[in-house]
Structures are given as structure tokens and as C-alpha cells.
Design a protein around this motif. Structure first.
Motif, PDB file in Angstrom:
ATOM      1  N   GLY A  22       5.842  39.788  26.628  1.00 24.52           N
ATOM      2  CA  GLY A  22       6.692  38.921  25.819  1.00 24.52           C
ATOM      3  C   GLY A  22       7.768  38.222  26.602  1.00 24.52           C
ATOM      4  N   ARG A  23       8.066  38.728  27.784  1.00 23.14           N
ATOM      5  CA  ARG A  23       9.081  38.078  28.622  1.00 23.14           C
ATOM      6  C   ARG A  23       8.885  38.516  30.072  1.00 23.14           C
ATOM      7  N   GLY A  24       9.747  37.976  30.923  1.00 19.25           N
ATOM      8  CA  GLY A  24       9.752  38.411  32.321  1.00 19.25           C
ATOM      9  C   GLY A  24       8.460  38.069  33.058  1.00 19.25           C
ATOM     10  N   THR A  44       3.596  43.433  23.117  1.00 20.90           N
ATOM     11  CA  THR A  44       5.054  43.372  23.135  1.00 20.90           C
ATOM     12  C   THR A  44       5.522  44.441  22.155  1.00 20.90           C
ATOM     13  N   ARG A  45       6.844  44.598  22.067  1.00 14.46           N
ATOM     14  CA  ARG A  45       7.345  45.561  21.084  1.00 14.46           C
ATOM     15  C   ARG A  45       7.468  44.915  19.701  1.00 14.46           C
ATOM     16  N   GLY A  46       6.889  43.757  19.509  1.00 12.53           N
ATOM     17  CA  GLY A  46       6.873  43.129  18.181  1.00 12.53           C
ATOM     18  C   GLY A  46       7.041  41.621  18.246  1.00 12.53           C
ATOM     19  N   LEU A  68       3.187  47.457  21.059  1.00  9.66           N
ATOM     20  CA  LEU A  68       3.186  48.676  21.889  1.00  9.66           C
ATOM     21  C   LEU A  68       4.606  49.023  22.308  1.00  9.66           C
ATOM     22  N   GLU A  69       4.999  50.254  22.006  1.00  6.84           N
ATOM     23  CA  GLU A  69       6.263  50.817  22.497  1.00  6.84           C
ATOM     24  C   GLU A  69       5.859  51.961  23.432  1.00  6.84           C
ATOM     25  N   LEU A  70       6.129  51.785  24.719  1.00  9.22           N
ATOM     26  CA  LEU A  70       5.682  52.794  25.693  1.00  9.22           C
ATOM     27  C   LEU A  70       6.522  54.067  25.664  1.00  9.22           C
ATOM     28  N   ALA A 168      16.136  57.435  38.849  1.00  9.53           N
ATOM     29  CA  ALA A 168      15.146  57.532  37.763  1.00  9.53           C
ATOM     30  C   ALA A 168      14.155  56.375  37.863  1.00  9.53           C
ATOM     31  N   TYR A 169      14.663  55.171  38.122  1.00  9.04           N
ATOM     32  CA  TYR A 169      13.775  54.010  38.236  1.00  9.04           C
ATOM     33  C   TYR A 169      12.847  54.182  39.442  1.00  9.04           C
ATOM     34  N   ALA A 170      13.436  54.581  40.581  1.00  6.65           N
ATOM     35  CA  ALA A 170      12.605  54.775  41.787  1.00  6.65           C
ATOM     36  C   ALA A 170      11.557  55.865  41.545  1.00  6.65           C
TER      37      ALA A 170
HETATM   38  N1  LIG Z   1      11.650  41.595  38.477  1.00  9.81           N
HETATM   39  C1  LIG Z   1      11.608  42.272  39.599  1.00  9.81           C
HETATM   40  O1  LIG Z   1      12.248  41.919  40.597  1.00  9.81           O
HETATM   41  C2  LIG Z   1      10.736  43.495  39.712  1.00  9.81           C
HETATM   42  C3  LIG Z   1      10.656  44.136  40.958  1.00  9.81           C
HETATM   43  C4  LIG Z   1       9.802  45.243  41.101  1.00  9.81           C
HETATM   44  C5  LIG Z   1       9.069  45.693  40.015  1.00  9.81           C
HETATM   45  N2  LIG Z   1       9.207  45.056  38.814  1.00  9.81           N
HETATM   46  C6  LIG Z   1       8.398  45.571  37.694  1.00  9.81           C
HETATM   47  O2  LIG Z   1       7.703  44.494  37.103  1.00  9.81           O
HETATM   48  C7  LIG Z   1       7.549  44.730  35.699  1.00  9.81           C
HETATM   49  C8  LIG Z   1       8.111  43.549  34.935  1.00  9.81           C
HETATM   50  O3  LIG Z   1       9.467  43.396  35.337  1.00  9.81           O
HETATM   51  P1  LIG Z   1      10.365  42.231  34.762  1.00  9.81           P
HETATM   52  O4  LIG Z   1      11.270  41.808  35.828  1.00  9.81           O
HETATM   53  O5  LIG Z   1       9.555  41.253  34.045  1.00  9.81           O
HETATM   54  O6  LIG Z   1      11.221  43.061  33.702  1.00  9.81           O
HETATM   55  P2  LIG Z   1      11.874  42.602  32.332  1.00  9.81           P
HETATM   56  O7  LIG Z   1      12.166  41.152  32.331  1.00  9.81           O
HETATM   57  O8  LIG Z   1      12.963  43.588  32.105  1.00  9.81           O
HETATM   58  O9  LIG Z   1      10.699  42.817  31.283  1.00  9.81           O
HETATM   59  C9  LIG Z   1      10.224  44.104  31.063  1.00  9.81           C
HETATM   60  C10 LIG Z   1       9.090  44.046  30.081  1.00  9.81           C
HETATM   61  O10 LIG Z   1       8.715  45.391  29.781  1.00  9.81           O
HETATM   62  C11 LIG Z   1       8.829  45.589  28.394  1.00  9.81           C
HETATM   63  N3  LIG Z   1       9.295  46.930  28.058  1.00  9.81           N
HETATM   64  C12 LIG Z   1      10.445  47.531  28.458  1.00  9.81           C
HETATM   65  N4  LIG Z   1      10.545  48.737  27.894  1.00  9.81           N
HETATM   66  C13 LIG Z   1       9.442  48.895  27.117  1.00  9.81           C
HETATM   67  C14 LIG Z   1       8.983  49.914  26.262  1.00  9.81           C
HETATM   68  N5  LIG Z   1       9.681  51.034  26.062  1.00  9.81           N
HETATM   69  N6  LIG Z   1       7.801  49.755  25.617  1.00  9.81           N
HETATM   70  C15 LIG Z   1       7.074  48.627  25.785  1.00  9.81           C
HETATM   71  N7  LIG Z   1       7.475  47.601  26.565  1.00  9.81           N
HETATM   72  C16 LIG Z   1       8.644  47.739  27.227  1.00  9.81           C
HETATM   73  C17 LIG Z   1       9.842  44.568  27.917  1.00  9.81           C
HETATM   74  O11 LIG Z   1       9.678  44.373  26.536  1.00  9.81           O
HETATM   75  P3  LIG Z   1      10.927  43.917  25.572  1.00  9.81           P
HETATM   76  O12 LIG Z   1      10.984  42.437  25.730  1.00  9.81           O
HETATM   77  O13 LIG Z   1      10.504  44.380  24.217  1.00  9.81           O
HETATM   78  O14 LIG Z   1      12.126  44.640  26.092  1.00  9.81           O
HETATM   79  C18 LIG Z   1       9.485  43.390  28.763  1.00  9.81           C
HETATM   80  O15 LIG Z   1       8.389  42.690  28.241  1.00  9.81           O
HETATM   81  C19 LIG Z   1       8.267  46.045  35.410  1.00  9.81           C
HETATM   82  O16 LIG Z   1       7.333  47.099  35.441  1.00  9.81           O
HETATM   83  C20 LIG Z   1       9.226  46.178  36.587  1.00  9.81           C
HETATM   84  O17 LIG Z   1       9.558  47.516  36.851  1.00  9.81           O
HETATM   85  C21 LIG Z   1      10.016  43.980  38.625  1.00  9.81           C
END
Ligand SMILES: NC(=O)c1ccc[n+]([C@@H]2O[C@H](COP(=O)([O-])OP(=O)(O)OC[C@H]3O[C@@H](n4cnc5c(N)ncnc54)[C@H](OP(=O)(O)O)[C@@H]3O)[C@@H](O)[C@H]2O)c1
Length: 301
Positions: A22-24, A44-46, A68-70, A168-170
Motif C-alpha cells: 500500500g505504500r513505500g 495491505t492492512r485495509g 493482511l496484518e502480520l 530489534a529491527y536488526a
Molecule cells: N526503505 C529502506 O531504506 C529499507 C532498507 C532496508 C530494508 N527495508 C525493508 O523494505 C521493506 C519495505 O520498507 P519501506 O521503506 O517501504 O517501509 P514503509 O514505508 O515503512 O512501509 C512498510 C510497509 O509494511 C507494511 N506493514 C508494516 N507493519 C505491518 C504489519 N504489522 N502488518 C502488515 N503490514 C505491515 C506497511 O503497511 P501500512 O501502510 O499499513 O503501515 C507498509 O506497507 C520493509 O521490510 C523494510 O524493512 C527498507
């Protein structure tokens, strides 16, 4: 072979499931793969804004949506059931991840530490439940954060001592690496045609991406200010999607590979190497056992 992320091979006839689309970065993976002709199932979560936006940009885009809510095993089970009903899955991209918003130790609906539960055990559970429907590839979203902290498998959920969010993230991303690479080893041992790969987006920001109203402009003013300071060392989430898309569809890619940006944090998508700890087969096997215990789901490949 060379790979051109702006000119993808046709994916007509392929079905790709992308979590957190849904984003990112996940949004851009969905947009790029839909433009290449894939049928894309966005979870997405909705929120379904992303589907409307992709349809407005990619005429004839073939999209579906599943909630999906993980952070909830019940939601993962429900989503897996809905996804299975949509037919065979060529590629599952386990993109979704909790990247922030945590200050102190929190737990998922099932009592698992929130980062490890959402980012590592959640995709493990979803992949296990969907496995009979997956025909091609599973892609895990790794991270350079694994270079910053060694994971403690004896206390992956930080139940003891002082809690650290960055740890925790790492730890959660060590889990993602361990799962993807252990899955690759088990698939090869079983002679399966399914492949498991890893990819990471480098350092990818919304504010550096091509604007997508309703998707790339959702950060708070404070977050946008922070992003402006970080821009010189980052790229957009559109480019962050490139290594993930390559891992998902490059015909020359294969199981066990890890794709990331050429200059670590930015650049074209190339092969890269995971940190030694999460590539260690003993670490992978131990993580698998922990994930089965935490989720109550046995994953037989
Ligand atoms: N951006 C970076 O620089 C970077 C670097 C290394 C790894 N990553 C990895 O790449 C992936 C995408 O990152 P991003 O930058 O796009 O992050 P983001 O913009 O924060 O987006 C995260 C995505 O994950 C979803 N999400 C979060 N918690 C969730 C849950 N409990 N259940 C279901 N969906 C959930 C979010 O949904 P909602 O919109 O509903 O919150 C959103 O769609 C992630 O796994 C992140 O760890 C990113």
C-alpha cells in the motif's frame, strides 16, 4: 546478463503477491510489476488507495487486494486462505515490515516481540501456509541493518535485559535473511522447483521517489524534514524497489541469491552478499526451529 530495471521483461500470465504494497517500496514493486503485465495481488492492512493509483497510471492493470496484518497469526491464516483461493502464485514478495514507530518493547497480538514477530515470524508463517500454492519464487526483504548488530538467537525477542528498538529491527532482519537462505537450502535438498531469494532496497526514502499522491506524501512534517537531511545519501523508494523486482523476476537469478543497490545504499540492482551470521546454515536451522515454535506452524518443504 545485464538487467535494465526501467525495461522489464513481460510478466503477462504471472501472478505476484506483494505484502505491504500500500505504500513505500512495496507500492513501487507493485506498480513496476503491474506495468510489466503481471497480475499483482497487493496485501495491505485495509487501505486500497494504492490500487486506485496504480490503475490510474497503468491502463489495464490486473490487480487484486487481500487484507493482511502480520502482527496477528489469525490475520495471517485468514489472508493465506484468501490468497490460496486466488490460484497459483508465481512469486511471493514478503515485503511488509515494521520499520519504526516503536519506543519500548511491544508485542504482537500473539505476544511476540513486535519487530521480530511482524518482520520475521510473520513472513515465515505466511510462506509456510501459502507454500502449496507457490510455483516460482519467494523473495525476502533483507537489510543492511544486519551489519549493525549480531543477533542473539538465545533471546531473539529481547525478553531479558534492556530493550533496544534498533537491535530489534536488526534481529528481525537477521531472521529474514536466515529464513530466506535456509528455505533455499531446504528447497534444493528437496529438489523443489521453487526458489528463495533475498533483496534489500539500500537506503530508500519516500521524499526522494517520484511523487505518488496519497502514497509518497504520507509522512509527518517531522519525518519529511528528517528525510530532507538524509537525501544526499539515499535514493527514492521507486529505486529501492529495483533489487526486489530483479530478485522476483530476473530469469538469470537463482535461489540463495541476494540483490541490492550497487553502491550499497543507492544504485542499480546487483548481486550482493549477506552478513556471515545470517548466512550460516546452523543459524538458519536454529531460526527455523524458533519460528516454528513461535508461530505453532510446522513448515515442511
Ligand atoms: N526503505 C529502506 O531504506 C529499507 C532498507 C532496508 C530494508 N527495508 C525493508 O523494505 C521493506 C519495505 O520498507 P519501506 O521503506 O517501504 O517501509 P514503509 O514505508 O515503512 O512501509 C512498510 C510497509 O509494511 C507494511 N506493514 C508494516 N507493519 C505491518 C504489519 N504489522 N502488518 C502488515 N503490514 C505491515 C506497511 O503497511 P501500512 O501502510 O499499513 O503501515 C507498509 O506497507 C520493509 O521490510 C523494510 O524493512 C527498507
Amino acid at each position: 546478463m545485464s538487467w535494465e530495471p526501467r525495461s522489464l521483461p513481460s510478466q503477462a500470465g504471472k501472478t505476484v503477491v506483494i505484502t505491504g504494497a500500500g505504500r513505500g517500496v512495496g507500492y513501487f514493486e507493485a506498480e513496476q510489476l503491474a506495468a510489466a503485465g503481471a497480475r499483482v495481488i497487493l496485501t495491505t492492512r485495509g487501505d486500497t488507495t494504492a490500487l486506485d493509483l496504480i490503475r490510474s497510471r497503468v491502463p489495464g492493470a490486473n490487480l487484486e487486494h487481500v487484507a493482511l496484518e502480520l502482527g496477528s497469526l489469525a490475520s495471517i491464516r485468514q489472508a493465506a486462505e484468501s490468497l490460496r483461493e486466488l490460484g497459483p502464485i508465481d512469486v511471493l514478495i514478503n515485503n511488509a515490515g515494521k520499520t519504526g514507530g516503536v519506543k519500548q518493547r511491544e508485542v504482537t497480538a500473539d505476544g511476540l516481540e513486535i519487530m521480530v514477530g511482524t518482520n520475521a515470524y510473520g513472513p515465515f508463517a505466511l510462506t509456510a501456509l501459502l507454500f502449496p500454492s507457490i510455483t516460482g519464487r519467494v523473495v525476502g526483504l533483507g537489510s543492511l541493518a544486519t551489519r549493525l548488530a549480531k543477533a542473539d538467537l538465545a533471546d531473539l525477542e529481547q525478553s531479558h535485559g534492556t530493550y533496544s528498538v534498533s537491535k530489534a529491527y536488526a534481529y528481525s532482519k537477521h531472521g529474514v535473511h536466515a529464513f530466506a537462505l535456509e528455505l533455499d537450502r531446504r528447497l534444493r535438498a528437496a529438489g523443489s522447483g521453487v526458489q528463495s531469494l533475498l533483496a534489500h532496497p539500500g537506503f530508500a526514502l519516500d521524499g526522494s521517489a517520484s511523487p505518488r499522491p496519497g502514497v509518497t506524501d504520507r509522512n509527518s512534517a517531522g519525518q519529511r524534514f528528517g528525510e530532507r537531511l538524509l537525501r544526499p545519501m539515499a535514493h527514492g523508494k521507486d529505486r529501492g524497489a529495483w533489487p526486489v523486482v530483479r530478485a522476483a523476476i530476473d530469469p538469470d537469478a537463482t535461489g540463495g541469491q541476494f540483490y541490492g543497490p550497487a553502491r550499497s545504499v543507492t544504485g542499480r540492482p546487483v548481486l550482493t552478499t549477506p552478513v556471515a551470521q545470517s548466512a550460516d546454515p546452523a543459524f538458519g536451522a536454529a531460526f527455523w526451529t524458533l519460528a516454528e515454535q513461535a508461530t505453532g506452524i510446522t513448515f515442511d518443504v
